[in-house]
Scaffold this active site. Sequence first.
Site, PDB file in Angstrom:
ATOM      1  N   GLY A  60       0.798  -1.215   0.000  1.00 20.65           N
ATOM      2  CA  GLY A  60       0.000   0.000   0.000  1.00 20.65           C
ATOM      3  C   GLY A  60       0.828   1.259   0.000  1.00 20.65           C
ATOM      4  N   ASP A  61       2.142   1.122   0.003  1.00 18.91           N
ATOM      5  CA  ASP A  61       3.050   2.264  -0.066  1.00 18.91           C
ATOM      6  C   ASP A  61       4.344   1.751  -0.683  1.00 18.91           C
ATOM      7  OD1 ASP A  61       4.618   4.697   0.662  1.00 18.91           O
ATOM      8  OD2 ASP A  61       2.875   5.186   1.875  1.00 18.91           O
TER       9      ASP A  61
END
Length: 505
Positions: A320-321
């Site tokens: 997610g990052d």
Amino acid sequence: MTGNVNHGVNSLITEDSVVLYWDKPENGPAVEYRIYVDGDLAGTTGKTHYSIRNLQADRGYRVEVRRWTGSGEDGIARLYLRTQAKRKRLDITRAPYYALGDGRHMNTEAIQRAVDDCGPGETVYVPAGVFLTGALRLHSDMELYLEKGAVLQGTDRVEDYLPRIWSRFEGTEMECYSSLLNLGVLDHNKGYTCRNVVIRGMGTIDGGGKKLAEHVIASERERLKNELAALGDRISECEKPETISGRVRPRLINLSNCQNVRISGLTLKNGASWNVHMIYSDGIITDNCRFCSEQIWNGDGWDPDSSTNCTIFGCVFCTGDDAIAVKSGKNPEGNRIGRPSRHIRIFDCRSQCGHGITIGSEMSGGIEDVRIWDCDMSRSRCGIEIKGTKKRGGYVRDVSVRDSCTARVLFHSVGYNDDGGGAEKPPVFERCKFENVRITGEYLEDQDGWKPCVAVELCGFQEPGHELRDIVFRNIRLGKPGSADRQAVSLQFCENVIFDHVSTG
């Protein structure tokens, strides 16, 4: 875990396996490596690592690594290796622990007892099953092994990650909730507090994920409501309104002041923030793992933070990052502590989604000697990114990227996570090299699919002496077929940038 080095070939040894890895030669043709065990060919690889499995415990083996260039073999290493003696298993489901892998019963106390009992030459053994647990605390000279089908499943309840521990998040030392797995005690003035740990197997370590993150943020916002209100407009210096409250979230695996830790073969997923975070640590090796955290805010995969001699290879990321983020503290504290991240090796890693490989934005303690090769970051949002803010101070230098593919290359200043007093001078980004790299000029947005972008965006700082400088691009291919009409390169505040043998489309 024991290791040997012979002509640059490193070995990671357990009772039944040996993993070899080595640096890629700077120059020369593409090669095939041939691995021999006791004189017999065990296998070949074009990569700079190789795993030898199904070995006998406590037995010596003669291992050779030979390089084949098409015209003959060239031996690069001969090693005599002995596998570890058979380790005693402390099965968490058996007496005296009796953990239940049904996904419902809490097993924190039972698993922690097994961890506390584990001595040198022993292994905490997790069989197949879903073992619900809160925070666990590992110690020196132990092994944790997860069998295929085994899941250490972190809860989503805030109270299961108490007590808070001294940690560091987004560059600032602070009290955070305990992580699912905790190793070492943080102190930037002291040496290593945890050594010689192996976390391996074929199973999964699964955190409390998005629900745990939301519960922590809600609890912290209530606790800090007066302080947050007093910030007023200064809250805009943070990345998001919940940034301050979110900094206390636990990691999946937290390593503080650790040395000689290996994480191997596992699926690592759904930390409430970063998944593997090493702070003031040395010799952290991660191999052949899969990182999954695509729905998690700040769901980084692997983050060396003011740490040295850290290596990752053979890993796949859907995050997610950032897949990988190299950090060294944030102004002003990071400048004062001044502990750089250096000697980082990243190779044969692949992103399926997420932001790619990042250096920064917390880099106030300095970052140097980062080597990246044989990586594919084409399916990412930012590709390979080096970033800071004008306040950070510090430096990034001696970064090398070779024989890789990426969506784009970014050097720039960012405007988020910018609270805190600034350093006297802006950062310096310098002496970086990109060779034999395909840069597609097309990035994968988290939800919206593929989007075109400038393939190479180089932006230093406006103050004299802080320009982006001494950057080399050699044997580079920009864009995809049919993309030649797009802007491929953007430069601002740069000095001595060299493009040598660059093609497009």
